[in-house]
Each structure stands twice: as C-alpha cells, then as structure tokens.
Design a protein around this motif. Structure first.
Motif, short mmCIF file in Angstrom:
data_model
loop_
_atom_site.label_atom_id
_atom_site.label_comp_id
_atom_site.label_asym_id
_atom_site.label_seq_id
_atom_site.Cartn_x
_atom_site.Cartn_y
_atom_site.Cartn_z
N LEU A 2 0.84 -1.20 0.00
CA LEU A 2 0.00 0.00 0.00
C LEU A 2 0.87 1.26 0.00
CD1 LEU A 2 -2.85 -1.05 2.48
CD2 LEU A 2 -2.89 -1.03 -0.03
N VAL A 3 2.12 1.09 -0.38
CA VAL A 3 3.06 2.21 -0.42
C VAL A 3 2.58 3.25 -1.43
CG1 VAL A 3 5.42 2.91 -0.93
CG2 VAL A 3 4.99 0.77 0.29
N GLY A 4 2.46 4.48 -0.97
CA GLY A 4 2.01 5.56 -1.84
C GLY A 4 0.54 5.55 -2.17
N LYS A 5 -0.24 4.68 -1.52
CA LYS A 5 -1.66 4.53 -1.86
C LYS A 5 -2.58 4.98 -0.73
CE LYS A 5 -0.59 0.53 -4.79
NZ LYS A 5 -0.81 -0.93 -5.01
N THR A 6 -2.04 5.53 0.34
CA THR A 6 -2.85 5.95 1.47
C THR A 6 -2.43 7.33 1.95
OG1 THR A 6 -1.35 5.03 3.16
CG2 THR A 6 -3.02 3.54 2.25
N SER A 7 -3.32 7.99 2.65
CA SER A 7 -2.96 9.20 3.39
C SER A 7 -2.22 8.79 4.66
CB SER A 7 -4.21 10.00 3.75
OG SER A 7 -4.98 9.27 4.71
N ILE A 8 -1.66 9.75 5.35
CA ILE A 8 -0.97 9.44 6.60
C ILE A 8 -1.95 8.86 7.62
CG2 ILE A 8 0.13 10.47 8.62
CD1 ILE A 8 1.77 12.17 6.81
N CYS A 9 -3.15 9.43 7.70
CA CYS A 9 -4.12 8.93 8.67
C CYS A 9 -4.61 7.53 8.30
CB CYS A 9 -5.29 9.89 8.80
SG CYS A 9 -4.90 11.39 9.74
N GLU A 10 -4.77 7.27 7.01
CA GLU A 10 -5.15 5.92 6.58
C GLU A 10 -4.05 4.92 6.91
OE1 GLU A 10 -7.96 7.18 2.75
OE2 GLU A 10 -5.83 6.73 2.48
N MET A 11 -2.81 5.32 6.68
CA MET A 11 -1.69 4.46 7.03
C MET A 11 -1.67 4.19 8.54
SD MET A 11 2.41 4.98 6.35
CE MET A 11 2.49 6.51 7.27
N ALA A 12 -1.94 5.22 9.32
CA ALA A 12 -1.97 5.05 10.78
C ALA A 12 -3.06 4.08 11.20
CB ALA A 12 -2.15 6.41 11.46
N LYS A 13 -4.22 4.18 10.56
CA LYS A 13 -5.33 3.26 10.88
C LYS A 13 -4.96 1.83 10.53
CE LYS A 13 -9.70 2.63 12.13
NZ LYS A 13 -10.80 3.17 11.31
N ILE A 14 -4.27 1.64 9.42
CA ILE A 14 -3.83 0.29 9.02
C ILE A 14 -2.84 -0.27 10.03
CG2 ILE A 14 -2.51 -0.98 7.27
CD1 ILE A 14 -3.75 1.05 5.22
N ILE A 15 -1.90 0.55 10.45
CA ILE A 15 -0.92 0.11 11.45
C ILE A 15 -1.62 -0.22 12.76
CG2 ILE A 15 1.05 0.84 12.86
CD1 ILE A 15 1.99 2.51 10.44
N ALA A 16 -2.58 0.60 13.15
CA ALA A 16 -3.29 0.39 14.42
C ALA A 16 -4.00 -0.95 14.45
CB ALA A 16 -4.29 1.52 14.65
N GLY A 17 -4.44 -1.45 13.29
CA GLY A 17 -5.17 -2.72 13.25
C GLY A 17 -4.29 -3.94 13.08
N ALA A 18 -2.97 -3.75 13.00
CA ALA A 18 -2.06 -4.87 12.75
C ALA A 18 -1.87 -5.73 14.00
CB ALA A 18 -0.72 -4.36 12.26
N ASP A 19 -1.60 -7.00 13.77
CA ASP A 19 -1.24 -7.90 14.87
C ASP A 19 0.23 -7.76 15.25
OD1 ASP A 19 -3.76 -9.37 15.17
OD2 ASP A 19 -3.33 -10.11 13.16
N PHE A 20 1.05 -7.29 14.29
CA PHE A 20 2.48 -7.22 14.52
C PHE A 20 3.06 -6.19 13.55
CE2 PHE A 20 6.91 -8.97 14.40
CZ PHE A 20 7.16 -8.92 15.77
#
Length: 339
Positions: free
Chosen positions: A243-261
């Motif tokens: 998803l490199v270059g395909k998200t805003s910073i906040c979208e990237m943060a939301k994706i990281i927040a939902g990760a298991d690791f």
C-alpha cells in the motif's frame, strides 16, 4: 541569445523569491494578529514542531504537561499541512496552524505573539531555501541540547521536555487521535512492515526484507502489508500487499493500528505503531554517533516491542539471520513447521 535565457531565468527566480517572501509576510502577520486577538481572553501557548512524522508523534505527551504548566491557556500547534490531520482531532489542542513557509517560522522564533512559545526544532536542521536562513533554537543552545547529544541519556520525548523546561521523570505513552478514517479492505489478521526512513543510515537492506518476508510467509499463517510514502519493495506474493504511496498518513496510521504485529526501522510509522502499542520488532543500528539509542517513550521503551540494536555497525549491516532469529524469539516457529 544565451544571455536572454540567463536573464529570463534570473528574473523568474527573483519573482519566485519575492512571491515567497510576500506569502511568508502574509502568513506571519495573519498569525500574529489572530493570536494577539485570542490573548484578549486567554493566555495562548504556541508549539512549533512542523516536522517530521516521528518527532510529532513522539512529542505528543508534552501537550498534557503544558496543560498542567499553563492550566488556563489555549494550546496552538504549528505544523506542516502534511501532518495537520494527525493533530486536529486531539482533545487537548485548541488550534492547529499550518506552517505555510519556513521563513515565517524563523520570524516567529525572533518575535512571536504567544504568551508562551516553545520551539521544539533543534538548530541546524531547517534552512530557508530562498534566503538561506537557519531556524535557530536559542533555548536548545542555552541548555546545551544539539544534534550530537539529543539521544544521550534520553529518548526523543526527553529532549522535548527539556525544551519546555519540564522535568522528565518517567516514560510517557504517546497517543494519536485520528477521527473517522476509512481504509482499503484488509485481511482479518495481518502484519505491517515499514522499511524507509528520511535518512538512509536508518534503513535495512531490501534483499534482507525480501528474504525475511519470504521466510515469514512460509513459516507463519500470516498476511503482510507494506506501508509507506514511496519506493515500495519489489516483491510479489498472494499474501503480500503493498500500500506504499496509496494511502494518506491517517489511513496508514489506521492500518498500522489494526495490525497484529509490526516490523520496522527507526521511522515515523514505527512511532505510529508505538502510539497504538502494536507488538513489534524494530531494527536499529548505530546512528550518527549514537549507539543503543532509544527513540521511543511509552510502550516500546517499556518492552511492548523488541528493539534490536545491532552492536557492530549501522542498521543496513544487520545480517538477515539475526533478524530472523529475533523474529523467531517473538513468534516461535510452529511445531508442524519443524516436523
């Protein structure tokens, strides 16, 4: 003929420089007047920390401390437009001001309208492109805080506390307030990796990442998502998504927040993972003159992630087998894979 083009280029440059100066003047005057008007009713605390992503997140706990130090004041944070969405939902920030030009911030450090003003940038890091002026932090110079010692006996947050004249007594957890953020459809369970920094001397080798991802996908029942701004990894697998270059910073943060690791290096997204207390493995090597430095406060400093410091050089030199061993210590290989 050449002199005509040289002359035209010179005048175009002068016009851009004048336009830049005029825009900086307008920004500075508007900010100055608006803060002075706010001060009619309330004291106003100004924070100047316009960049970078990791610094902004690492500094978040300073907001509560400044609330305690100035209980009746409004808190204003000056930041680049790229990062404003990370701050506008913060319950204890009253106003976010976009830094439209570095020149206006340089003027602020010399004459500001705030009741209390805290510049959290160190000297020698930001330079105006047209007027070649440096953003200087006189408070940092007064207390002897600079680029060569800011990690000595402290994490990033400890330096911000010092710049605000606040004693740093214990590790503090940074938080992010994202508001409503939608993301692409994601696997139910996934890991996130991030491999790029704003400094090459903080990164790990791409061939190491490829080997690590291949081995992880063969060993664990896991999907892996790469996040970042640019320069995604050249790798293809059904369970690997870039998803490199395909998200805003906040979208990237939301994706990281939902990760298991989370697996990463010393970078802004790693500070995001820390803010959401995502378990992780972080690869650090010698950075400038710092060894065994600790960028993080809160969860990652207190053990939520394994912070691996390579003792024999920079992070780019870390052997792949060492990284795999560190990952295996956190996620033991399933017995069926060992059979």
């Amino acid at each position: 003929m050449a002199s005509i083009y040289v002359s035209r280029s010179l005048w175009e440059y002068k016009f851009r420089k004048l336009s830049y100066w005029f825009s900086a003047c307008v920004s500075y005057i508007q900010l100055f007047i608006s803060i002075r008007l706010e001060r009619i009713k309330y004291p106003v605390v100004g924070i100047l920390l316009a960049e970078h992503l990791g610094d902004i997140i690492a500094a978040e706990p300073i907001i509560d401390e400044l609330r305690k130090k100035h209980p009746n004041a409004r808190i204003v944070w000056i930041v680049k437009s790229t990062f404003k969405d990370l701050l506008i939902h913060h319950p204890h920030i009253d106003r976010v001001i976009v830094e439209n030009s570095l020149l206006s911030s340089i003027w602020l450090t010399g004459n500001n309208p705030f009741t209390h003003f805290y510049n959290l940038h160190l000297s020698g890091l930001r330079f105006d492109p047209f007027f070649k002026r440096e953003l200087i932090n006189t408070q940092a110079e007064l207390i002897g805080l600079n680029q060569s010692n800011y990690y000595v006996n402290k994490n990033l947050l400890g330096g911000f506390y010092a710049l605000c004249g606040i004693a740093y007594q214990q590790s503090k957890q940074p938080y992010l307030y994202l508001g409503q953020v939608s993301t692409p459809k994601l696997p139910a369970k996934y890991w996130v990796i991030h491999r790029k920094s704003n400094g090459k001397d903080r990164e790990w080798r791409d061939d190491g990442w490829v080997k690590l991802i291949q081995q992880a996908l063969e060993t664990y029942e896991v999907n892996i998502i790469e996040v970042g701004v640019s320069d995604g990894l050249s790798f293809s697998h059904p369970k690997f998504t870039s998803l490199v270059g395909k998200t805003s910073i906040c979208e990237m943060a939301k994706i990281i927040a939902g990760a298991d690791f989370f697996v990463g290096i010393d970078s802004g997204p790693t500070h995001i993972a820390n803010a959401f207390e995502v378990p992780g493995l972080i690869l650090l090597g010698q950075y400038k003159n710092f060894k065994n430095h600790m960028p993080y406060s809160g969860a990652y400093e207190l053990g939520r992630a394994t912070i691996y410091h390579y003792p024999n050089g920079s992070s780019v030199e870390i052997p792949t087998e060492i990284v795999w061993q560190q990952l295996s210590n956190i996620h033991p290989i399933p017995e069926k894979k060992l059979a």
